[in-house]
Design a protein around this motif. Structure first.
Motif, PDB file in Angstrom:
ATOM      1  N   SER A  74     -12.883 -32.259  25.035  1.00 24.91           N
ATOM      2  CA  SER A  74     -13.676 -31.568  24.015  1.00 24.91           C
ATOM      3  C   SER A  74     -12.973 -30.307  23.524  1.00 24.91           C
ATOM      4  O   SER A  74     -12.914 -30.039  22.317  1.00 24.91           O
ATOM      5  CB  SER A  74     -15.049 -31.215  24.585  1.00 24.91           C
ATOM      6  OG  SER A  74     -15.749 -32.372  24.992  1.00 24.91           O
TER       7      SER A  74
ATOM      8  N   ALA B 262     -12.625 -37.090  25.988  1.00 17.03           N
ATOM      9  CA  ALA B 262     -13.907 -36.544  26.456  1.00 17.03           C
ATOM     10  C   ALA B 262     -14.954 -37.630  26.602  1.00 17.03           C
ATOM     11  O   ALA B 262     -15.692 -37.681  27.597  1.00 17.03           O
ATOM     12  CB  ALA B 262     -14.393 -35.471  25.486  1.00 17.03           C
TER      13      ALA B 262
ATOM     14  N   VAL C 160     -14.081 -34.648  30.408  1.00 20.73           N
ATOM     15  CA  VAL C 160     -15.078 -34.327  29.388  1.00 20.73           C
ATOM     16  C   VAL C 160     -14.801 -32.949  28.792  1.00 20.73           C
ATOM     17  O   VAL C 160     -14.775 -32.767  27.567  1.00 20.73           O
ATOM     18  CB  VAL C 160     -16.498 -34.383  29.987  1.00 20.73           C
ATOM     19  CG1 VAL C 160     -17.524 -33.879  28.965  1.00 20.73           C
ATOM     20  CG2 VAL C 160     -16.847 -35.801  30.425  1.00 20.73           C
TER      21      VAL C 160
ATOM     22  N   SER D 129     -20.297 -30.277  26.502  1.00 19.63           N
ATOM     23  CA  SER D 129     -19.444 -31.158  25.711  1.00 19.63           C
ATOM     24  C   SER D 129     -20.094 -31.508  24.382  1.00 19.63           C
ATOM     25  O   SER D 129     -19.421 -31.582  23.342  1.00 19.63           O
ATOM     26  CB  SER D 129     -19.150 -32.438  26.502  1.00 19.63           C
ATOM     27  OG  SER D 129     -18.495 -33.385  25.697  1.00 19.63           O
TER      28      SER D 129
END
Length: 534
Positions: A295, A314, A291, A422
């Motif tokens: 990102s 992500a 994640v 995120s």
């Protein structure tokens, strides 16, 4: 065998027969590929909706099919459809139909359509099979079709990306098959229901059982493209033909993630992770790292397709988090997020294809003023991009919300913080794109016509009519000669977006809003199946 139990077989047989027919006689009956692929996709869509009606909701019941009448207890092959698998089957059929319609602004060889329906057959087979070895067979069928589709424009860059995916994908499939072998050695079974009981009887801390799970999970994680085994994905998404990117991004990793749900919770069961806390912790850590890394890497990209590719790393990290939080709320969020992410990504990648076709733009800096030049397409892309962030009332918000609540229920505060962080990073790269589209001045120069596509086509002039996007004419393909929508840059007249392509992007945007509004209804429809798994 009843009519209902025949339907899961048809989901695989119809596209397989269509692909075989096109490969066998396509060169003698040219031009049939588009029509036959459309018929096969419509048939699978209808079947998927019937299965969803039978399996979803409190009154829904799973459907089991014994091939040739041989029960699984005697070594027979069994197909199985429950509420979650019916949702994924419907997703595969609808996305395949949408991308196919979006591809109608160009003519292609029948071999392209054969590979297209072959991929649909492989993905559908992965969902309906109740046997670990046959899941491997369908995994390979879908993989081979994907490799060929990625390289279908004949360019060196797409061929290299396909080769990279082939090598990494082969490692993933081999690890999965090794895991299946360990499971068979430990239990003597391949059927998922029988394996569930056998693992519980043997003990989840048995080394053979632990090794089987580790290898199977490693293979599927590679197919899903979690960090740090994600490296094949950005190149594959970026260099593949635009329509192929939309199809692969929406369905291939999604189906592998569904397989991970099915095997982790339906075969090994939550009891396995309770007995193996270290494995459970490592999986959550891997998902959290994916994640964050996906990102951050997405924020750093300049090319829009590559940015969206890293965002998938992500988003699937978030999906895997939802699986291994091991509660019903998070699993509900996982299924909704799988559904929503696929629709969001197919719309976004087709939107990127539309802009690249019409204006020759592929990087964030080239998106200046697109909202003025193509207001309808830009509005649809904006809705889809905000859904990717998780803005209410889109489906992106619903999936993330349930997973976040699941993390709260599990007391996983670090994971909850990762989900929030995120979302902020996703907002960063999405708003950078939308700022260019809506608040930057368009360039003074006229639209740039993309480079010509290769000639791997049936020939003939496109027949689609022009459409309008606001006050601008959009989407009348060039009549300069043979063209092919399987090229990385789908050629068309400068400043024009095809009517089918624009329609599918708008429908995808509307679908994200509709599914977001229906979030509680979807939760209720999935409740019975989710309860069984967790």
């Amino acid at each position: 065998m009843s009519d209902l139990t025949l339907l899961p077989i048809l989901l695989v047989v119809v596209p397989l027969v269509t692909a075989a027919f096109l490969l066998a006689v396509g060169r003698f009956v040219g031009g049939a590929g588009r029509v036959l692929a459309l018929v096969a996709t419509l048939a699978n869509t209808a079947i998927a909706f019937v299965l969803a009606g039978e399996t979803l909701g409190q009154d829904g019941r799973p459907i089991r099919t014994e091939i040739a009448g041989f029960p699984a207890a005697e070594g027979g092959i069994e197909l199985f459809v429950d509420g979650i698998s019916a949702v994924v089957l419907g997703l595969i059929a609808l996305v395949s139909l949408g991308v196919l319609v979006a591809s109608f602004d160009r003519r292609r060889q029948d071999s392209f359509y054969a590979l297209y329906v072959l991929l649909m057959a492989g993905l559908s087979g992965m969902v309906v099979t109740n046997d670990l070895f046959n899941l491997y067979v369908f995994l390979e069928i879908s993989g081979l079709a994907t490799y060929a589709l990625i390289a279908s424009d004949g360019s060196g860059r797409s061929a290299l990306a396909s080769l990279k995916y082939l090598l990494v994908g082969t490692v993933g499939a081999s690890l999965y098959l090794l895991g299946v072998g360990y499971a068979f050695v430990a239990t003597g079974y391949l059927n998922m229901v029988q394996l569930e009981g056998a693992f519980a009887e043997i003990g989840h801390q048995e080394p053979l059982v632990q090794t089987a799970f580790a290898l199977i999970a490693a293979g599927l994680v590679i197919k899903i493209a979690l960090f740090p085994v994600h490296t094949w994905q950005p190149d594959a998404y970026t260099e593949a033909p635009d329509r192929v990117t939309a199809l692969v991004a929406a369905l291939v990793s999604t189906t592998a993630a569904y397989a991970l749900v099915r095997i982790s919770l339906g075969v090994f069961t939550p009891a396995f992770f309770e007995a193996n806390s270290l494995i459970h912790t490592l999986l959550l850590a891997l998902a959290g790292a994916s994640v964050v890394a996906g990102s951050v890497l997405a924020v750093m990209q300049r090319e829009v397709k590559r940015m969206l590719a890293y965002s998938s790393v992500a988003q699937f990290g978030l999906v895997v988090l939802g699986i291994y939080l091991l509660n019903g709320t998070a699993l509900t969020g996982t299924v909704i997020h799988l559904l929503g992410h696929a629709i969001i990504k197919v719309g976004l990648f087709l939107g990127v294809a539309a802009f690249a076709t019409a204006y020759g733009v592929r990087t964030v800096s080239e998106y200046d003023g697109l909202a003025e030049r193509a207001p309808y397409a830009s509005a649809a892309v904006a809705v889809l991009a905000l859904a990717l962030v998780g803005m209410p009332p889109t489906v992106g918000f619903v999936g993330k919300f349930y997973i976040a609540i699941g993390a709260f229920e599990a007391g996983a505060w670090a994971l909850l913080a990762i989900i929030v962080a995120s979302t902020v990073l996703t907002l960063g790269y999405v708003m950078r794109l939308l700022e260019r589209m809506y608040f930057a001045d368009p360039p003074d120069s006229s639209p740039v016509s993309p480079p010509a596509a290769d000639l791997s086509t049936d020939g003939g002039d496109p027949t689609d009519e022009s459409a309008t996007d606001g006050d601008h004419t959009v989407d009348e393909p060039s009549n300069d000669g043979p063209s092919n929508d399987v090229s990385r840059t789908d050629t068309a007249a400068a400043g024009r977006i095809s009517r089918p392509l624009l329609a599918v992007v708008i429908v995808a945007a509307l679908a994200t809003l509709a599914l977001g509004v229906l979030g509680s209804t979807i939760e209720g429809a999935l409740a019975a199946t989710v309860e069984v798994l967790v």
